[in-house]
Motif scaffolding. Structure first.
Motif, PDB file in Angstrom:
ATOM      1  N   ASP A  47       0.875  -1.177   0.000  1.00  0.00           N
ATOM      2  CA  ASP A  47       0.000   0.000   0.000  1.00  0.00           C
ATOM      3  C   ASP A  47       0.912   1.226   0.000  1.00  0.00           C
ATOM      4  O   ASP A  47       1.550   1.520   1.014  1.00  0.00           O
ATOM      5  CB  ASP A  47      -0.901  -0.042   1.237  1.00  0.00           C
ATOM      6  N   ALA A  50       0.053   5.432   1.541  1.00  0.00           N
ATOM      7  CA  ALA A  50      -0.946   4.708   2.325  1.00  0.00           C
ATOM      8  C   ALA A  50      -1.776   5.584   3.253  1.00  0.00           C
ATOM      9  O   ALA A  50      -2.832   5.141   3.700  1.00  0.00           O
ATOM     10  CB  ALA A  50      -0.258   3.601   3.125  1.00  0.00           C
ATOM     11  N   GLY A  53      -3.361   3.926   6.219  1.00  0.00           N
ATOM     12  CA  GLY A  53      -3.231   2.477   6.076  1.00  0.00           C
ATOM     13  C   GLY A  53      -4.567   1.818   5.798  1.00  0.00           C
ATOM     14  O   GLY A  53      -4.699   0.595   5.824  1.00  0.00           O
ATOM     15  N   ASN A  54      -5.559   2.618   5.497  1.00  0.00           N
ATOM     16  CA  ASN A  54      -6.937   2.187   5.280  1.00  0.00           C
ATOM     17  C   ASN A  54      -7.058   0.987   4.333  1.00  0.00           C
ATOM     18  O   ASN A  54      -7.673  -0.017   4.679  1.00  0.00           O
ATOM     19  CB  ASN A  54      -7.719   3.399   4.749  1.00  0.00           C
ATOM     20  N   GLY A  56      -4.610  -1.069   2.999  1.00  0.00           N
ATOM     21  CA  GLY A  56      -3.800  -2.217   3.409  1.00  0.00           C
ATOM     22  C   GLY A  56      -4.392  -2.946   4.598  1.00  0.00           C
ATOM     23  O   GLY A  56      -4.420  -4.183   4.632  1.00  0.00           O
ATOM     24  N   CYS A  67       1.192  -7.236   4.669  1.00  0.00           N
ATOM     25  CA  CYS A  67       1.072  -5.942   3.997  1.00  0.00           C
ATOM     26  C   CYS A  67       2.205  -5.022   4.424  1.00  0.00           C
ATOM     27  O   CYS A  67       2.518  -4.920   5.611  1.00  0.00           O
ATOM     28  CB  CYS A  67      -0.266  -5.288   4.332  1.00  0.00           C
ATOM     29  N   MET A  69       3.077  -1.047   4.208  1.00  0.00           N
ATOM     30  CA  MET A  69       2.430   0.247   3.972  1.00  0.00           C
ATOM     31  C   MET A  69       3.491   1.333   4.005  1.00  0.00           C
ATOM     32  O   MET A  69       4.291   1.393   4.943  1.00  0.00           O
ATOM     33  CB  MET A  69       1.358   0.497   5.024  1.00  0.00           C
ATOM     34  N   ASP A  71       4.291   5.482   3.592  1.00  0.00           N
ATOM     35  CA  ASP A  71       3.918   6.893   3.480  1.00  0.00           C
ATOM     36  C   ASP A  71       4.847   7.682   4.385  1.00  0.00           C
ATOM     37  O   ASP A  71       4.883   7.444   5.591  1.00  0.00           O
ATOM     38  CB  ASP A  71       2.454   7.130   3.870  1.00  0.00           C
ATOM     39  N   MET A  78      -0.122   5.400  10.877  1.00  0.00           N
ATOM     40  CA  MET A  78      -0.283   4.018  10.417  1.00  0.00           C
ATOM     41  C   MET A  78       0.091   3.024  11.511  1.00  0.00           C
ATOM     42  O   MET A  78      -0.594   2.020  11.694  1.00  0.00           O
ATOM     43  CB  MET A  78       0.551   3.759   9.159  1.00  0.00           C
ATOM     44  N   ALA A  91       1.601  -6.649   9.433  1.00  0.00           N
ATOM     45  CA  ALA A  91       1.773  -5.340   8.797  1.00  0.00           C
ATOM     46  C   ALA A  91       3.142  -4.750   9.109  1.00  0.00           C
ATOM     47  O   ALA A  91       3.616  -4.808  10.237  1.00  0.00           O
ATOM     48  CB  ALA A  91       0.684  -4.384   9.265  1.00  0.00           C
ATOM     49  N   VAL A  93       5.181  -1.056   8.532  1.00  0.00           N
ATOM     50  CA  VAL A  93       5.023   0.355   8.173  1.00  0.00           C
ATOM     51  C   VAL A  93       6.396   0.918   7.848  1.00  0.00           C
ATOM     52  O   VAL A  93       7.340   0.752   8.613  1.00  0.00           O
ATOM     53  CB  VAL A  93       4.381   1.156   9.329  1.00  0.00           C
ATOM     54  N   CYS A 117      -2.249   2.018  -4.808  1.00  0.00           N
ATOM     55  CA  CYS A 117      -1.566   3.304  -4.987  1.00  0.00           C
ATOM     56  C   CYS A 117      -2.622   4.392  -4.911  1.00  0.00           C
ATOM     57  O   CYS A 117      -3.457   4.512  -5.804  1.00  0.00           O
ATOM     58  CB  CYS A 117      -0.853   3.326  -6.342  1.00  0.00           C
TER      59      CYS A 117
END
Length: 191
Positions: A47, A50, A53-54, A56, A67, A69, A71, A78, A91, A93, A117
């Motif tokens: 993601d 992100a 992180g919505n 993902g 996942c 993520m 950003d 996130m 996850a 990040v 994306c």
């Protein structure tokens, strides 16, 4: 903003305070995941741009296996959201620059099955990300899917050498989703 369904259904996500954010609307997100259906299950997801992180986290809630993520501006938010939905084991990040991270993924051949994306509209980021993935091996798996959320009036698709747009959906006057896959894979499946 909340997780719509799956193991984290109903969890509310934190959003940056005071920012002029443009999170994916629930109806667009629900439509996106209805289109993907079972293609989310057991997939490795990326993601980028992100935000909270919505997307993902929704994918993880619906059965994705992992996942990443990315950003640069919202990594702390996130991380909080990953804790809120209890997805710390699945996850990752990353708070770096999206394009530097894409370069690292390509170099390490960290292929993802599903890539989201969702950058800010009208500043050329989705086009740059699309071209980066199109010209890089090692980011998207052979049977992978790239989903780009962009403005409803952003219709100039860059010239692609390896990816092909397989679907496009418009939502009102503001948003559209474009789905891409590798040309060779699409031709093989259609044959």
């Amino acid at each position: 903003m909340r997780i719509i369904t799956g193991s984290a259904r109903g969890c509310r996500l934190k959003t940056p305070k005071g920012w002029n954010t443009r999170p994916t609307a629930d109806r667009v997100k629900e439509s996106l995941f209805n289109i993907l259906g079972q293609k989310v299950m057991d997939r490795k997801v990326l993601d980028i741009f992100a935000g909270t992180g919505n997307l993902g986290l929704e994918a993880l809630s619906r059965g994705a296996k992992a996942c990443v993520m990315v950003d640069q501006a919202t990594a702390d938010i996130m991380k909080e959201n990953v804790r809120l939905v209890r997805m710390q084991e699945k996850a990752v990040v990353r708070g770096g620059d999206v394009f530097a991270e894409l370069g690292r993924f390509a170099g390490n051949r960290e292929e993802f099955d599903l890539i989201f994306c969702d950058p800010p509209y009208h500043i050329g980021l989705w086009e740059k990300a699309l071209l980066t993935i199109d010209r890089s091996e090692g980011i998207m798996a052979r049977n992978g899917i790239l989903v780009i959320e962009h403005g409803a009036d952003e219709n100039e698709i860059p010239e692609l050498s390896s990816l092909v747009q397989v679907m496009n959906r418009r939502y009102g006057h503001t948003t559209q989703l474009s789905f891409y896959q590798w040309r060779e894979y699409v031709e093989e499946v259609e044959a």
